[in-house]
Design an enzyme around this catalytic site. Structure first.
Site, PDB file in Angstrom:
ATOM      1  N   SER A  25      -7.498 -47.388 -27.586  1.00  0.00           N
ATOM      2  CA  SER A  25      -6.497 -48.357 -28.048  1.00  0.00           C
ATOM      3  C   SER A  25      -5.591 -48.790 -26.909  1.00  0.00           C
ATOM      4  CB  SER A  25      -5.678 -47.785 -29.205  1.00  0.00           C
ATOM      5  OG  SER A  25      -5.068 -46.567 -28.854  1.00  0.00           O
ATOM      6  N   GLU A  26      -5.269 -47.869 -25.972  1.00  0.00           N
ATOM      7  CA  GLU A  26      -4.526 -48.240 -24.771  1.00  0.00           C
ATOM      8  C   GLU A  26      -4.949 -47.401 -23.575  1.00  0.00           C
ATOM      9  OE1 GLU A  26      -1.772 -49.821 -27.925  1.00  0.00           O
ATOM     10  OE2 GLU A  26      -2.388 -47.758 -27.574  1.00  0.00           O
ATOM     11  N   THR A  27      -4.851 -48.023 -22.420  1.00  0.00           N
ATOM     12  CA  THR A  27      -5.027 -47.384 -21.113  1.00  0.00           C
ATOM     13  C   THR A  27      -3.829 -47.775 -20.267  1.00  0.00           C
ATOM     14  OG1 THR A  27      -7.443 -47.500 -21.256  1.00  0.00           O
ATOM     15  CG2 THR A  27      -6.491 -47.260 -19.058  1.00  0.00           C
ATOM     16  N   PHE A  51      -2.397 -51.491 -21.200  1.00  0.00           N
ATOM     17  CA  PHE A  51      -3.447 -52.433 -21.589  1.00  0.00           C
ATOM     18  C   PHE A  51      -4.209 -51.924 -22.810  1.00  0.00           C
ATOM     19  CE2 PHE A  51      -2.621 -53.510 -17.252  1.00  0.00           C
ATOM     20  CZ  PHE A  51      -2.936 -54.859 -17.112  1.00  0.00           C
ATOM     21  N   HIS A  72       2.752 -44.611 -28.131  1.00  0.00           N
ATOM     22  CA  HIS A  72       1.971 -43.445 -27.703  1.00  0.00           C
ATOM     23  C   HIS A  72       1.625 -43.527 -26.222  1.00  0.00           C
ATOM     24  CE1 HIS A  72      -2.286 -44.952 -27.771  1.00  0.00           C
ATOM     25  NE2 HIS A  72      -2.608 -43.763 -27.289  1.00  0.00           N
TER      26      HIS A  72
END
Length: 275
Positions: A45-47, A65, A76
């Site tokens: 979901s995110e990096t 991102f 998070h």
């Protein structure tokens, strides 16, 4: 070149039951395109990408991102990146707080009793338009009369949130599609250790995907529920139940009204990545 890499699990003390986050350390020299390409590849979901701060007010800078776009702020990733930065030897100027620079500005993160970020101000608030409220009901298979209230809880990602009568009602949802980020919250029974059940949906590939545990949504929801008297702090919300996770989000409020959103973070993977 090889760069240190960490994958952490956020809003849990038990690995693999929270929300995963990939963190690339020492990301200086990477272009936006390279960051977006890697975030698309991780398919989380995110990096996030750790960088030196551009202001003396911050301890580090982070870029966040999703697989398709950059976000100014997300919850998070904020806690997970802070955990990874501290574990890699990052030293805040004030041991009690870490100051993170991101697209939304400087976010303050408290380090004890657990990592917790100060909820950023909402960029959009107030009731949802009747048309959007009806569209959300349709996308979630609800009779509109079962929605007790609906409001913008947007602090960057674009959350539009509805309140249902119970946690069981939240868990019973079977979403279809709407081109809108949707939050849903419902109370657990009196006497439970949990105050609320939360679910977060976002459009992806023609369907509504579900996020395991969502800091930004919980931050916006906390502001809404506390300001309308539907909640008292501190409280604990659960998220991820419907998709096999068991996230815990700890919400507290200072005497001055500042809201904090916290949770556990555990490291699951350490290594390096070629970028």
């Amino acid at each position: 070149m090889p760069r240190p890499f960490t994958q952490v699990d956020v809003f849990t003390d038990t690995p693999y039951l929270g929300n995963a986050l990939a963190v690339v350390h020492d990301a200086d020299g990477l272009s936006t395109e390279q960051m977006q390409t890697f975030a698309r590849w991780t398919n989380l979901s995110e990096t996030t990408f750790l960088l030196p701060p551009t202001t003396a007010d911050a301890d580090y800078r982070v870029r966040i991102f999703t697989p398709s776009l950059e976000l100014p702020f997300a919850g998070h990733p904020t806690l997970g990146t802070c955990h990874a930065w501290l574990q890699a030897g990052g030293t805040p100027r004030d041991p009690a707080v870490v100051r993170q620079e991101c697209g939304a500005g400087i976010i303050t993160i408290r380090t004890a009793p657990r990592l917790a970020f100060a909820a950023p101000a909402l960029t959009r608030s107030g009731p949802l338009a009747p048309e959007l409220r009806a569209a959300i009901a349709g996308a979630l298979g609800l009779d509109g009369s079962t929605i007790l209230d609906a409001a913008w809880t947007d602090n960057g990602p674009g959350w539009a949130t509805i309140l249902l009568a119970s946690a069981d009602d939240v868990l019973a949802l079977r979403p279809t599609f709407l081109d809108q980020d949707i939050g849903v919250v419902g109370p657990h029974p009196e006497g439970s250790d949990l105050a609320f059940e939360v679910r977060a949906f976002f459009p992806q590939n023609g369907a509504l995907a579900e996020d395991p545990v969502t800091g930004s949504l919980n931050a916006g929801v906390a502001q809404w529920l506390l300001e309308t008297g539907r909640a008292t702090a501190p409280y604990v919300a659960r998220q991820g139940t419907a998709i096999g996770r068991d996230g815990r989000v700890f919400v507290s409020r200072d005497d001055d009204g500042k809201i904090w959103v916290g949770g556990g973070v555990v490291t699951c993977v350490r290594g390096s990545v070629e970028l």
